[in-house]
Write a protein that holds these residues in place. Structure first.
Motif, PDB file in Angstrom:
ATOM      1  N   GLN A 127       2.206  11.514  -6.873  1.00 45.15           N
ATOM      2  CA  GLN A 127       1.286  10.384  -6.846  1.00 45.15           C
ATOM      3  C   GLN A 127       0.365  10.468  -5.625  1.00 45.15           C
ATOM      4  O   GLN A 127      -0.837  10.249  -5.728  1.00 45.15           O
ATOM      5  CB  GLN A 127       2.032   9.047  -6.852  1.00 45.15           C
ATOM      6  N   ARG A 128       0.931  10.797  -4.506  1.00 49.00           N
ATOM      7  CA  ARG A 128       0.117  10.913  -3.284  1.00 49.00           C
ATOM      8  C   ARG A 128      -0.951  11.996  -3.455  1.00 49.00           C
ATOM      9  O   ARG A 128      -2.110  11.799  -3.109  1.00 49.00           O
ATOM     10  CB  ARG A 128       1.008  11.210  -2.084  1.00 49.00           C
ATOM     11  N   GLU A 129      -0.566  13.135  -3.986  1.00 46.78           N
ATOM     12  CA  GLU A 129      -1.517  14.228  -4.195  1.00 46.78           C
ATOM     13  C   GLU A 129      -2.646  13.806  -5.142  1.00 46.78           C
ATOM     14  O   GLU A 129      -3.823  14.084  -4.881  1.00 46.78           O
ATOM     15  CB  GLU A 129      -0.794  15.458  -4.748  1.00 46.78           C
ATOM     16  N   LEU A 130      -2.284  13.143  -6.232  1.00 48.54           N
ATOM     17  CA  LEU A 130      -3.303  12.688  -7.181  1.00 48.54           C
ATOM     18  C   LEU A 130      -4.272  11.708  -6.531  1.00 48.54           C
ATOM     19  O   LEU A 130      -5.486  11.788  -6.740  1.00 48.54           O
ATOM     20  CB  LEU A 130      -2.632  12.062  -8.418  1.00 48.54           C
ATOM     21  N   LEU A 131      -3.737  10.783  -5.742  1.00 47.38           N
ATOM     22  CA  LEU A 131      -4.598   9.810  -5.064  1.00 47.38           C
ATOM     23  C   LEU A 131      -5.460  10.485  -3.993  1.00 47.38           C
ATOM     24  O   LEU A 131      -6.650  10.157  -3.858  1.00 47.38           O
ATOM     25  CB  LEU A 131      -3.762   8.685  -4.461  1.00 47.38           C
ATOM     26  N   GLU A 132      -4.900  11.405  -3.248  1.00 46.40           N
ATOM     27  CA  GLU A 132      -5.680  12.117  -2.239  1.00 46.40           C
ATOM     28  C   GLU A 132      -6.804  12.924  -2.886  1.00 46.40           C
ATOM     29  O   GLU A 132      -7.901  13.013  -2.334  1.00 46.40           O
ATOM     30  CB  GLU A 132      -4.776  13.012  -1.393  1.00 46.40           C
ATOM     31  N   ASN A 160      -2.039   6.811   5.868  1.00 48.84           N
ATOM     32  CA  ASN A 160      -1.800   6.886   7.305  1.00 48.84           C
ATOM     33  C   ASN A 160      -0.482   7.605   7.571  1.00 48.84           C
ATOM     34  O   ASN A 160       0.185   8.064   6.644  1.00 48.84           O
ATOM     35  CB  ASN A 160      -1.857   5.492   7.956  1.00 48.84           C
ATOM     36  N   THR A 161      -0.100   7.684   8.828  1.00 40.59           N
ATOM     37  CA  THR A 161       1.118   8.415   9.193  1.00 40.59           C
ATOM     38  C   THR A 161       2.388   7.748   8.674  1.00 40.59           C
ATOM     39  O   THR A 161       3.433   8.384   8.607  1.00 40.59           O
ATOM     40  CB  THR A 161       1.213   8.591  10.720  1.00 40.59           C
ATOM     41  N   ASN A 162       2.305   6.482   8.282  1.00 41.77           N
ATOM     42  CA  ASN A 162       3.456   5.771   7.712  1.00 41.77           C
ATOM     43  C   ASN A 162       3.496   5.860   6.191  1.00 41.77           C
ATOM     44  O   ASN A 162       4.195   5.091   5.539  1.00 41.77           O
ATOM     45  CB  ASN A 162       3.440   4.297   8.136  1.00 41.77           C
ATOM     46  N   LYS A 163       2.698   6.772   5.634  1.00 40.72           N
ATOM     47  CA  LYS A 163       2.630   6.992   4.179  1.00 40.72           C
ATOM     48  C   LYS A 163       2.101   5.774   3.435  1.00 40.72           C
ATOM     49  O   LYS A 163       2.489   5.504   2.298  1.00 40.72           O
ATOM     50  CB  LYS A 163       3.983   7.417   3.617  1.00 40.72           C
ATOM     51  N   LYS A 164       1.216   5.017   4.079  1.00 32.25           N
ATOM     52  CA  LYS A 164       0.597   3.859   3.444  1.00 32.25           C
ATOM     53  C   LYS A 164      -0.897   4.101   3.324  1.00 32.25           C
ATOM     54  O   LYS A 164      -1.498   4.784   4.144  1.00 32.25           O
ATOM     55  CB  LYS A 164       0.815   2.599   4.285  1.00 32.25           C
ATOM     56  N   GLY A 213       0.805  -1.211   0.000  1.00 31.27           N
ATOM     57  CA  GLY A 213       0.000   0.000   0.000  1.00 31.27           C
ATOM     58  C   GLY A 213       0.838   1.261   0.000  1.00 31.27           C
ATOM     59  O   GLY A 213       0.386   2.323   0.406  1.00 31.27           O
ATOM     60  N   GLU A 214       2.063   1.135  -0.498  1.00 31.58           N
ATOM     61  CA  GLU A 214       2.984   2.267  -0.541  1.00 31.58           C
ATOM     62  C   GLU A 214       3.203   2.715  -1.982  1.00 31.58           C
ATOM     63  O   GLU A 214       3.079   1.933  -2.920  1.00 31.58           O
ATOM     64  CB  GLU A 214       4.342   1.879   0.041  1.00 31.58           C
TER      65      GLU A 214
END
Length: 103
Positions: free
Chosen positions: A75-80, A87-91, A62-63
């Motif tokens: 990628q994180r921004e697009l998914l958000e 979560n706090t572990n970037k997963k 899930g990373e």
């Protein structure tokens, strides 16, 4: 184009907004259970050409698979923006956001 590549592209195109698949999951569905690295290569070389939703593919934990910070953040921004939370572990919760396409 190789049949495996064609199948990977078809599978990735079907991932809906707000859902993800793993490299290994895509490889299995495309007919090569040990072909996760090939999926990475296909994403790298074919995403722009075929307008694939590359951001919806993550690793089995899930990373985000990118090593460089810019690509990770993008990628994180697009998914958000699609409603996926990390979560706090970037997963992300792979169970919650997993896409299981019908055969």
């Amino acid at each position: 184009m190789q049949p495996f590549t064609e199948e990977v592209i078809k599978i990735i195109r079907r991932i809906p907004r707000g859902k993800v698949m793993t490299y290994g999951q895509i490889a299995r569905l495309a007919g090569s259970p040990r072909g996760a690295r090939q999926v990475v290569r296909i994403l790298h070389t074919q995403s722009e050409k075929h307008q694939l939703p590359w951001q919806r593919v993550v690793n089995g934990k899930g990373e985000i698979g990118f090593k460089d910070e810019f690509s990770q953040n993008l990628q994180r921004e697009l998914l958000e923006n699609e409603g996926i939370h990390f979560n706090t572990n970037k997963k992300l919760d792979i169970q919650k956001y997993a896409f299981e396409p019908l055969p």
